[in-house]
Motif scaffolding. Structure first.
Motif, PDB file in Angstrom:
ATOM      1  N   ASN A 128      16.065 -10.207 -35.735  1.00  0.00           N
ATOM      2  CA  ASN A 128      16.119  -8.935 -35.009  1.00  0.00           C
ATOM      3  C   ASN A 128      16.549  -7.747 -35.858  1.00  0.00           C
ATOM      4  N   SER A 131      14.484  -8.020 -39.623  1.00  0.00           N
ATOM      5  CA  SER A 131      13.031  -8.091 -39.435  1.00  0.00           C
ATOM      6  C   SER A 131      12.387  -9.215 -40.243  1.00  0.00           C
ATOM      7  N   ARG A 181       9.661 -16.274 -36.874  1.00  0.00           N
ATOM      8  CA  ARG A 181      10.154 -15.366 -35.834  1.00  0.00           C
ATOM      9  C   ARG A 181       9.642 -15.760 -34.456  1.00  0.00           C
ATOM     10  N   LEU A 185      11.981 -16.606 -31.158  1.00  0.00           N
ATOM     11  CA  LEU A 185      11.965 -15.717 -29.998  1.00  0.00           C
ATOM     12  C   LEU A 185      11.235 -16.368 -28.854  1.00  0.00           C
TER      13      LEU A 185
END
Length: 185
Positions: A128, A131, A181, A185
């Protein structure tokens, strides 16, 4: 999990932990666990022999932060400022949006879910706030605790890097694990 000090060294808060910058005031705590052979078994360095070794480790934490190649947090329990371990990222490459993750913990705190809780916090920070697209872990094949930790946190074993690292007078094979990622997520 909450974040603090966005323009300075970030402090991360979880249910039980405060992850914060390590300073020279923490040298005795660092020396305590990094002089332990069991803690250092898979660390890639010999057990520390002096407080100076701990101070040099703290210098390295500061250097990787200042040069934006990594970040290392001291792990503390809420309500107790004693550093009981560390965790963070190294070999951060902004261009490729990737970094390596690592952690260690004083053995008297093993098997309490502390590193897993710290991992979740820094994974969130990496994806987050930094990045990152990819976070990877390099783990010695015999290090069952780290393999279990990686898998529990959604990492996928990609393969074996043969004779990848020369540490403590020998070449080590390392498994490479990663999480992307979108998987986090």
């Amino acid at each position: 999990m909450t974040y603090q000090n966005k323009n300075e060294f970030p402090i991360l808060f979880t249910d039980r932990l405060v992850l914060r910058e390590v300073t020279y005031l923490d040298a005795n705590d660092i020396y305590h666990y990094l002089s332990d052979e069991k803690v250092m078994r898979y660390y890639g360095l010999a057990p520390f022999e002096s407080l100076k070794d701990a101070e040099e480790e703290i210098d390295w934490y500061r250097k990787i932060f200042d040069h934006n190649t990594g970040i290392r947090w001291g792990i503390t329990l809420k309500g107790n400022d004693k550093v009981i371990g560390s965790c963070g990222f190294l070999n951060f490459t902004k261009q490729h949006a990737r970094a390596e993750i690592g952690a260690e913990l004083a053995k008297e705190y093993w098997s309490n879910g502390i590193v897993s809780e710290a991992f979740r916090a820094i994974l969130g920070y990496g994806f987050n706030e930094m990045s990152l697209m990819r976070i990877q872990a390099l783990i010695e094949p015999e290090n069952n605790a780290s393999k279990k930790l990686a898998e529990k946190n959604g990492f996928v074993k990609e393969g074996l890097l043969r004779k990848y690292e020369y540490t403590n007078g020998k070449y080590d094979d390392l498994f490479i694990y990663s999480i992307l990622r979108e998987e986090f997520l």
